[in-house]
Scaffold this active site. Structure first.
Site, PDB file in Angstrom:
ATOM      1  N   CYS A  31       0.813  -1.221   0.000  1.00  0.00           N
ATOM      2  CA  CYS A  31       0.000   0.000   0.000  1.00  0.00           C
ATOM      3  C   CYS A  31       0.843   1.266   0.000  1.00  0.00           C
ATOM      4  O   CYS A  31       0.358   2.339  -0.358  1.00  0.00           O
ATOM      5  CB  CYS A  31      -0.941   0.006   1.198  1.00  0.00           C
ATOM      6  SG  CYS A  31      -0.098   0.263   2.781  1.00  0.00           S
TER       7      CYS A  31
ATOM      8  N   GLY B 202       3.410   1.691  -1.885  1.00  0.00           N
ATOM      9  CA  GLY B 202       3.891   1.905  -3.240  1.00  0.00           C
ATOM     10  C   GLY B 202       2.944   2.788  -4.030  1.00  0.00           C
ATOM     11  O   GLY B 202       1.785   2.987  -3.650  1.00  0.00           O
TER      12      GLY B 202
ATOM     13  N   MET C 179       1.449   2.344  -6.992  1.00  0.00           N
ATOM     14  CA  MET C 179       0.251   1.675  -7.516  1.00  0.00           C
ATOM     15  C   MET C 179      -0.686   1.291  -6.386  1.00  0.00           C
ATOM     16  O   MET C 179      -1.912   1.402  -6.517  1.00  0.00           O
ATOM     17  CB  MET C 179       0.640   0.433  -8.328  1.00  0.00           C
ATOM     18  CG  MET C 179       0.777   0.661  -9.815  1.00  0.00           C
ATOM     19  SD  MET C 179      -0.632   1.503 -10.607  1.00  0.00           S
ATOM     20  CE  MET C 179      -2.016   0.478 -10.126  1.00  0.00           C
TER      21      MET C 179
ATOM     22  N   GLY D 136      -1.956  -7.602 -10.387  1.00  0.00           N
ATOM     23  CA  GLY D 136      -1.524  -6.819 -11.534  1.00  0.00           C
ATOM     24  C   GLY D 136      -0.013  -6.695 -11.599  1.00  0.00           C
ATOM     25  O   GLY D 136       0.511  -6.063 -12.511  1.00  0.00           O
TER      26      GLY D 136
ATOM     27  N   THR E  48       3.668  -7.508 -12.484  1.00  0.00           N
ATOM     28  CA  THR E  48       4.312  -8.234 -13.582  1.00  0.00           C
ATOM     29  C   THR E  48       5.516  -8.992 -13.044  1.00  0.00           C
ATOM     30  O   THR E  48       5.938  -8.806 -11.912  1.00  0.00           O
ATOM     31  CB  THR E  48       4.759  -7.273 -14.690  1.00  0.00           C
ATOM     32  OG1 THR E  48       5.676  -6.318 -14.130  1.00  0.00           O
ATOM     33  CG2 THR E  48       3.577  -6.531 -15.279  1.00  0.00           C
TER      34      THR E  48
ATOM     35  N   SER F 125      -3.412 -10.436 -14.566  1.00  0.00           N
ATOM     36  CA  SER F 125      -3.110  -9.737 -15.812  1.00  0.00           C
ATOM     37  C   SER F 125      -1.980  -8.753 -15.583  1.00  0.00           C
ATOM     38  O   SER F 125      -1.994  -8.020 -14.592  1.00  0.00           O
ATOM     39  CB  SER F 125      -4.335  -9.000 -16.342  1.00  0.00           C
ATOM     40  OG  SER F 125      -3.991  -8.256 -17.499  1.00  0.00           O
TER      41      SER F 125
ATOM     42  N   HIS G 204       9.323   3.470 -19.068  1.00  0.00           N
ATOM     43  CA  HIS G 204       8.594   3.457 -17.802  1.00  0.00           C
ATOM     44  C   HIS G 204       9.444   4.161 -16.749  1.00  0.00           C
ATOM     45  O   HIS G 204      10.643   4.363 -16.948  1.00  0.00           O
ATOM     46  CB  HIS G 204       8.290   2.031 -17.339  1.00  0.00           C
ATOM     47  CG  HIS G 204       7.265   1.327 -18.165  1.00  0.00           C
ATOM     48  ND1 HIS G 204       7.536   0.827 -19.422  1.00  0.00           N
ATOM     49  CD2 HIS G 204       5.959   1.036 -17.923  1.00  0.00           C
ATOM     50  CE1 HIS G 204       6.446   0.261 -19.906  1.00  0.00           C
ATOM     51  NE2 HIS G 204       5.481   0.380 -19.022  1.00  0.00           N
TER      52      HIS G 204
ATOM     53  N   LYS H  62      10.625   0.802 -12.306  1.00  0.00           N
ATOM     54  CA  LYS H  62      10.132  -0.434 -12.913  1.00  0.00           C
ATOM     55  C   LYS H  62      11.326  -1.288 -13.313  1.00  0.00           C
ATOM     56  O   LYS H  62      12.099  -0.927 -14.210  1.00  0.00           O
ATOM     57  CB  LYS H  62       9.241  -0.155 -14.122  1.00  0.00           C
ATOM     58  CG  LYS H  62       8.680  -1.437 -14.762  1.00  0.00           C
ATOM     59  CD  LYS H  62       7.681  -1.126 -15.851  1.00  0.00           C
ATOM     60  CE  LYS H  62       7.195  -2.385 -16.563  1.00  0.00           C
ATOM     61  NZ  LYS H  62       6.574  -3.359 -15.633  1.00  0.00           N
TER      62      LYS H  62
ATOM     63  N   GLY I 144       5.307  -6.017 -19.636  1.00  0.00           N
ATOM     64  CA  GLY I 144       4.503  -7.175 -20.032  1.00  0.00           C
ATOM     65  C   GLY I 144       3.615  -6.858 -21.219  1.00  0.00           C
ATOM     66  O   GLY I 144       3.332  -7.722 -22.053  1.00  0.00           O
TER      67      GLY I 144
END
Length: 324
Positions: free
Chosen positions: A63, A65, A67, A154, A156, A177, A213, A217, A222
Protein backbone atom coordinates in the site's frame (compact mmCIF):
# COMPACT_ATOMS: atom_id res chain seq x y z
CA UNK A 1 -9.99 -28.16 -11.48
CA UNK A 2 -9.39 -24.44 -11.44
CA UNK A 3 -8.37 -22.31 -14.37
CA UNK A 4 -6.51 -19.01 -14.24
CA UNK A 5 -7.69 -15.94 -16.09
CA UNK A 6 -4.16 -15.11 -17.17
CA UNK A 7 -3.68 -13.95 -20.78
CA UNK A 8 -2.65 -10.30 -21.27
CA UNK A 9 -5.91 -9.48 -23.05
CA UNK A 10 -8.15 -11.72 -20.98
CA UNK A 11 -9.24 -9.04 -18.57
CA UNK A 12 -12.83 -8.60 -17.45
CA UNK A 13 -15.21 -10.13 -19.93
CA UNK A 14 -18.65 -9.07 -18.83
CA UNK A 15 -20.55 -12.26 -19.67
CA UNK A 16 -17.80 -14.85 -19.82
CA UNK A 17 -15.45 -14.32 -16.90
CA UNK A 18 -13.43 -17.39 -16.01
CA UNK A 19 -13.23 -17.96 -12.26
CA UNK A 20 -11.70 -20.91 -10.47
CA UNK A 21 -13.81 -23.83 -9.38
CA UNK A 22 -13.95 -24.20 -5.62
CA UNK A 23 -15.09 -27.74 -4.89
CA UNK A 24 -15.96 -27.07 -1.26
CA UNK A 25 -17.35 -24.22 0.79
CA UNK A 26 -18.96 -21.15 -0.74
CA UNK A 27 -17.99 -21.87 -4.36
CA UNK A 28 -19.52 -25.29 -4.86
CA UNK A 29 -21.19 -25.06 -8.27
CA UNK A 30 -19.43 -26.77 -11.17
CA UNK A 31 -17.90 -24.59 -13.86
CA UNK A 32 -17.68 -25.98 -17.36
CA UNK A 33 -14.55 -24.78 -19.10
CA UNK A 34 -12.89 -25.42 -22.42
CA UNK A 35 -9.18 -25.80 -21.76
CA UNK A 36 -7.90 -23.37 -24.37
CA UNK A 37 -6.79 -19.78 -24.69
CA UNK A 38 -9.76 -17.50 -24.25
CA UNK A 39 -10.31 -14.13 -25.88
CA UNK A 40 -12.37 -12.19 -23.39
CA UNK A 41 -14.35 -9.00 -23.52
CA UNK A 42 -13.62 -5.93 -21.46
CA UNK A 43 -16.33 -4.69 -19.15
CA UNK A 44 -16.86 -1.21 -17.83
CA UNK A 45 -18.30 -1.14 -14.35
CA UNK A 46 -20.44 1.98 -14.27
CA UNK A 47 -21.84 1.42 -10.78
CA UNK A 48 -19.80 1.47 -7.59
CA UNK A 49 -19.55 -1.55 -5.32
CA UNK A 50 -21.99 0.07 -2.90
CA UNK A 51 -24.55 0.71 -5.66
CA UNK A 52 -24.34 -2.96 -6.66
CA UNK A 53 -24.78 -4.05 -3.02
CA UNK A 54 -21.69 -6.23 -3.21
CA UNK A 55 -20.45 -5.19 0.20
CA UNK A 56 -17.02 -6.77 -0.06
CA UNK A 57 -13.88 -5.46 1.64
CA UNK A 58 -10.59 -5.05 -0.17
CA UNK A 59 -7.03 -5.49 1.06
CA UNK A 60 -4.29 -3.85 -1.01
CA UNK A 61 -0.76 -5.14 -0.58
CA UNK A 62 2.26 -2.89 -0.98
CA UNK A 63 0.00 0.00 0.00
CA UNK A 64 2.96 2.34 0.41
CA UNK A 65 3.89 1.91 -3.24
CA UNK A 66 2.61 4.23 -5.93
CA UNK A 67 0.25 1.67 -7.52
CA UNK A 68 -0.96 0.48 -4.13
CA UNK A 69 -1.83 4.03 -3.14
CA UNK A 70 -3.58 4.68 -6.45
CA UNK A 71 -5.69 1.51 -6.12
CA UNK A 72 -6.68 2.37 -2.55
CA UNK A 73 -7.78 5.86 -3.55
CA UNK A 74 -9.79 4.45 -6.46
CA UNK A 75 -11.35 1.78 -4.22
CA UNK A 76 -12.37 4.32 -1.59
CA UNK A 77 -13.91 6.49 -4.33
CA UNK A 78 -15.87 3.45 -5.53
CA UNK A 79 -17.31 2.92 -2.05
CA UNK A 80 -15.37 -0.23 -1.24
CA UNK A 81 -14.49 -0.98 2.37
CA UNK A 82 -10.74 -0.93 2.91
CA UNK A 83 -9.15 -3.40 5.33
CA UNK A 84 -6.45 -1.35 7.13
CA UNK A 85 -3.78 -4.03 6.71
CA UNK A 86 -1.16 -4.51 4.00
CA UNK A 87 1.77 -6.83 3.30
CA UNK A 88 5.15 -5.50 2.25
CA UNK A 89 8.85 -6.14 2.86
CA UNK A 90 10.39 -7.07 6.19
CA UNK A 91 12.08 -3.66 6.21
CA UNK A 92 8.65 -1.95 6.21
CA UNK A 93 7.05 -4.38 8.67
CA UNK A 94 5.58 -2.65 11.71
CA UNK A 95 5.09 0.67 9.98
CA UNK A 96 1.76 2.48 9.85
CA UNK A 97 1.06 4.54 6.75
CA UNK A 98 -1.88 6.78 5.95
CA UNK A 99 -3.52 6.10 2.60
CA UNK A 100 -7.04 6.93 1.48
CA UNK A 101 -7.75 8.66 4.77
CA UNK A 102 -6.96 5.56 6.84
CA UNK A 103 -4.04 4.33 8.90
CA UNK A 104 -2.84 1.03 7.47
CA UNK A 105 -0.70 -1.44 9.42
CA UNK A 106 2.08 -3.07 7.38
CA UNK A 107 3.23 -6.64 7.98
CA UNK A 108 6.23 -8.45 6.55
CA UNK A 109 6.42 -11.75 4.62
CA UNK A 110 6.94 -13.90 7.72
CA UNK A 111 3.54 -12.81 9.09
CA UNK A 112 1.53 -13.09 5.87
CA UNK A 113 -0.23 -16.40 6.31
CA UNK A 114 -1.31 -15.97 9.92
CA UNK A 115 -2.51 -12.39 9.46
CA UNK A 116 -4.33 -13.17 6.22
CA UNK A 117 -6.07 -16.19 7.75
CA UNK A 118 -7.35 -14.04 10.61
CA UNK A 119 -8.58 -11.32 8.27
CA UNK A 120 -10.27 -13.83 5.97
CA UNK A 121 -12.02 -15.42 8.94
CA UNK A 122 -13.34 -12.01 9.95
CA UNK A 123 -14.13 -10.97 6.34
CA UNK A 124 -15.10 -14.13 4.39
CA UNK A 125 -15.92 -12.06 1.28
CA UNK A 126 -12.47 -10.43 1.22
CA UNK A 127 -10.67 -9.75 -2.06
CA UNK A 128 -6.94 -9.07 -2.09
CA UNK A 129 -5.24 -6.81 -4.64
CA UNK A 130 -1.54 -7.39 -5.28
CA UNK A 131 0.79 -4.74 -6.66
CA UNK A 132 4.02 -5.78 -5.05
CA UNK A 133 7.38 -6.51 -6.75
CA UNK A 134 8.27 -9.27 -9.25
CA UNK A 135 10.27 -11.27 -6.69
CA UNK A 136 7.25 -11.47 -4.37
CA UNK A 137 4.65 -12.54 -6.94
CA UNK A 138 4.90 -16.29 -6.51
CA UNK A 139 5.20 -16.39 -2.72
CA UNK A 140 2.30 -13.98 -2.32
CA UNK A 141 0.07 -15.97 -4.68
CA UNK A 142 0.91 -19.19 -2.88
CA UNK A 143 -0.13 -17.59 0.39
CA UNK A 144 -3.44 -16.33 -1.04
CA UNK A 145 -4.16 -19.74 -2.53
CA UNK A 146 -3.22 -21.63 0.64
CA UNK A 147 -5.58 -19.48 2.70
CA UNK A 148 -8.21 -19.57 -0.07
CA UNK A 149 -8.62 -15.83 -0.62
CA UNK A 150 -9.76 -14.58 -4.05
CA UNK A 151 -7.36 -12.03 -5.49
CA UNK A 152 -6.54 -9.64 -8.30
CA UNK A 153 -2.89 -9.53 -9.27
CA UNK A 154 -1.52 -6.82 -11.53
CA UNK A 155 2.13 -7.25 -10.62
CA UNK A 156 4.31 -8.23 -13.58
CA UNK A 157 7.28 -10.57 -13.51
CA UNK A 158 7.86 -13.63 -11.39
CA UNK A 159 7.53 -17.18 -12.67
CA UNK A 160 4.24 -16.89 -14.55
CA UNK A 161 3.81 -20.59 -15.33
CA UNK A 162 4.36 -21.42 -11.68
CA UNK A 163 1.88 -18.67 -10.79
CA UNK A 164 -0.81 -20.08 -13.08
CA UNK A 165 -0.27 -23.63 -11.85
CA UNK A 166 -0.44 -22.51 -8.22
CA UNK A 167 -3.82 -20.92 -8.80
CA UNK A 168 -5.18 -23.71 -10.97
CA UNK A 169 -4.24 -26.34 -8.40
CA UNK A 170 -5.75 -24.33 -5.54
CA UNK A 171 -9.17 -23.76 -7.17
CA UNK A 172 -9.19 -20.15 -5.93
CA UNK A 173 -10.95 -17.35 -7.79
CA UNK A 174 -8.50 -14.83 -9.27
CA UNK A 175 -7.84 -12.31 -12.03
CA UNK A 176 -4.24 -12.29 -13.26
CA UNK A 177 -3.11 -9.74 -15.81
CA UNK A 178 0.05 -7.70 -16.38
CA UNK A 179 -2.13 -4.96 -17.86
CA UNK A 180 -5.08 -3.49 -15.96
CA UNK A 181 -5.72 -0.49 -18.20
CA UNK A 182 -8.91 -1.52 -19.98
CA UNK A 183 -8.33 0.68 -23.02
CA UNK A 184 -4.86 -0.79 -23.47
CA UNK A 185 -6.37 -4.24 -23.08
CA UNK A 186 -8.76 -3.39 -25.92
CA UNK A 187 -5.77 -2.50 -28.10
CA UNK A 188 -4.12 -5.82 -27.20
CA UNK A 189 -7.33 -7.65 -28.04
CA UNK A 190 -7.41 -5.96 -31.45
CA UNK A 191 -3.79 -7.00 -32.03
CA UNK A 192 -4.63 -10.60 -31.19
CA UNK A 193 -7.60 -10.58 -33.56
CA UNK A 194 -5.38 -9.25 -36.34
CA UNK A 195 -2.73 -11.87 -35.62
CA UNK A 196 -5.31 -14.67 -35.66
CA UNK A 197 -7.04 -13.44 -38.82
CA UNK A 198 -3.95 -12.50 -40.85
CA UNK A 199 -1.04 -14.74 -39.79
CA UNK A 200 2.17 -13.94 -41.67
CA UNK A 201 0.84 -10.63 -43.02
CA UNK A 202 4.04 -8.82 -42.00
CA UNK A 203 6.49 -11.56 -42.93
CA UNK A 204 9.87 -10.04 -43.79
CA UNK A 205 9.18 -6.76 -42.04
CA UNK A 206 11.66 -5.51 -39.44
CA UNK A 207 10.43 -4.36 -36.05
CA UNK A 208 11.74 -1.78 -33.60
CA UNK A 209 10.25 -1.58 -30.12
CA UNK A 210 10.86 1.04 -27.47
CA UNK A 211 9.18 1.14 -24.08
CA UNK A 212 9.65 3.81 -21.43
CA UNK A 213 8.59 3.46 -17.80
CA UNK A 214 9.54 5.08 -14.52
CA UNK A 215 13.04 4.21 -13.34
CA UNK A 216 11.63 2.10 -10.49
CA UNK A 217 10.13 -0.43 -12.91
CA UNK A 218 12.66 -3.25 -12.86
CA UNK A 219 11.30 -5.67 -15.44
CA UNK A 220 10.48 -5.46 -19.14
CA UNK A 221 6.97 -4.28 -19.96
CA UNK A 222 4.50 -7.17 -20.03
CA UNK A 223 2.35 -5.18 -22.45
CA UNK A 224 5.26 -4.86 -24.88
CA UNK A 225 5.84 -8.61 -24.66
CA UNK A 226 2.18 -9.28 -25.45
CA UNK A 227 2.19 -6.96 -28.48
CA UNK A 228 5.43 -8.51 -29.74
CA UNK A 229 3.92 -11.98 -29.52
CA UNK A 230 1.17 -10.76 -31.88
CA UNK A 231 3.73 -9.35 -34.33
CA UNK A 232 5.53 -12.69 -34.22
CA UNK A 233 2.30 -14.43 -35.25
CA UNK A 234 2.05 -11.88 -38.04
CA UNK A 235 5.38 -13.12 -39.38
CA UNK A 236 7.85 -10.68 -37.81
CA UNK A 237 11.12 -12.07 -36.50
CA UNK A 238 11.87 -10.33 -33.19
CA UNK A 239 13.32 -11.39 -29.83
CA UNK A 240 12.26 -9.92 -26.52
CA UNK A 241 15.83 -8.94 -25.70
CA UNK A 242 15.75 -6.54 -28.68
CA UNK A 243 13.30 -4.26 -26.86
CA UNK A 244 14.84 -0.87 -26.15
CA UNK A 245 14.07 -0.05 -22.54
CA UNK A 246 14.25 3.60 -21.51
CA UNK A 247 14.60 4.18 -17.78
CA UNK A 248 16.81 7.27 -17.75
CA UNK A 249 14.75 10.40 -16.96
CA UNK A 250 16.85 12.65 -19.20
CA UNK A 251 16.30 10.39 -22.20
CA UNK A 252 12.63 10.04 -21.35
CA UNK A 253 12.14 13.80 -21.55
CA UNK A 254 14.40 14.57 -24.49
CA UNK A 255 14.03 11.46 -26.65
CA UNK A 256 10.65 9.98 -25.73
CA UNK A 257 8.74 13.16 -24.88
CA UNK A 258 7.51 12.19 -21.43
CA UNK A 259 6.19 15.22 -19.50
CA UNK A 260 8.48 15.89 -16.53
CA UNK A 261 5.62 15.70 -14.04
CA UNK A 262 5.02 12.06 -15.07
CA UNK A 263 8.59 10.77 -14.97
CA UNK A 264 7.73 8.89 -11.78
CA UNK A 265 4.70 7.21 -13.35
CA UNK A 266 4.21 6.61 -17.07
CA UNK A 267 4.09 3.91 -19.74
CA UNK A 268 5.06 4.86 -23.28
CA UNK A 269 5.20 2.18 -25.98
CA UNK A 270 6.29 2.60 -29.60
CA UNK A 271 6.37 -0.10 -32.30
CA UNK A 272 7.74 0.57 -35.78
CA UNK A 273 7.44 -1.89 -38.67
CA UNK A 274 9.40 -1.44 -41.89
CA UNK A 275 9.13 -3.41 -45.12
CA UNK A 276 12.20 -5.22 -46.51
CA UNK A 277 12.74 -2.56 -49.22
CA UNK A 278 12.18 0.33 -46.76
CA UNK A 279 9.26 1.72 -48.80
CA UNK A 280 6.47 0.91 -46.34
CA UNK A 281 6.26 1.55 -42.63
CA UNK A 282 3.67 1.16 -39.88
CA UNK A 283 3.74 2.73 -36.43
CA UNK A 284 1.78 1.74 -33.33
CA UNK A 285 1.97 3.82 -30.19
CA UNK A 286 0.17 4.01 -26.86
CA UNK A 287 1.22 6.38 -24.10
CA UNK A 288 -0.08 6.55 -20.55
CA UNK A 289 0.74 9.27 -18.04
CA UNK A 290 -0.03 8.57 -14.39
CA UNK A 291 -1.62 5.50 -12.82
CA UNK A 292 -5.35 6.24 -12.74
CA UNK A 293 -6.09 4.04 -15.77
CA UNK A 294 -4.60 1.02 -14.01
CA UNK A 295 -6.08 1.79 -10.60
CA UNK A 296 -9.61 2.21 -11.97
CA UNK A 297 -9.26 -0.96 -14.05
CA UNK A 298 -8.06 -2.87 -10.99
CA UNK A 299 -11.03 -1.72 -8.94
CA UNK A 300 -13.36 -2.73 -11.77
CA UNK A 301 -11.67 -6.14 -11.74
CA UNK A 302 -12.26 -6.50 -8.00
CA UNK A 303 -15.91 -5.44 -8.30
CA UNK A 304 -16.41 -7.82 -11.20
CA UNK A 305 -14.73 -10.68 -9.35
CA UNK A 306 -16.87 -10.09 -6.26
CA UNK A 307 -20.01 -10.07 -8.42
CA UNK A 308 -19.16 -13.37 -10.06
CA UNK A 309 -18.30 -14.98 -6.73
CA UNK A 310 -21.59 -13.77 -5.23
CA UNK A 311 -23.51 -15.25 -8.18
CA UNK A 312 -21.80 -18.62 -7.64
CA UNK A 313 -23.16 -19.71 -11.02
CA UNK A 314 -21.81 -22.34 -13.42
CA UNK A 315 -20.34 -20.79 -16.55
CA UNK A 316 -19.92 -22.48 -19.91
CA UNK A 317 -16.99 -20.80 -21.63
CA UNK A 318 -17.01 -22.78 -24.87
CA UNK A 319 -17.78 -20.94 -28.08
CA UNK A 320 -17.18 -17.45 -26.75
CA UNK A 321 -18.30 -14.59 -29.00
CA UNK A 322 -15.80 -12.11 -30.37
CA UNK A 323 -14.74 -8.94 -28.62
CA UNK A 324 -17.56 -6.46 -28.58
Amino acid sequence: MGFALKAPVTLLRQENFVPFHQSQGRYSNPIHLTKRRLSLQICSVSKTAAEQNLGFPIMVNSCAGKMGRAVIEAAVSAGIQLVPVSFSTEAESGQIVQVGGQNIQIYGPSEREGILSSIFEEHPNLIVVDYTVPDAVNDNAETYCKVGVPFVIGTTGGDRERLYKTVEDSKVYAVISPQMGKQVVAFLAAMEIMADQFPGAFAGYSLQVMESHQASKLDTSGTAKAVISCFQKLGVSFDIDQIKQIRDPKQQVEMVGVPEEYLSGHAFHMYNLTSPDQTVSFEFQHNVCGRSIYAEGTVDAAIFLAKKISEDAPIDCSGLPALG
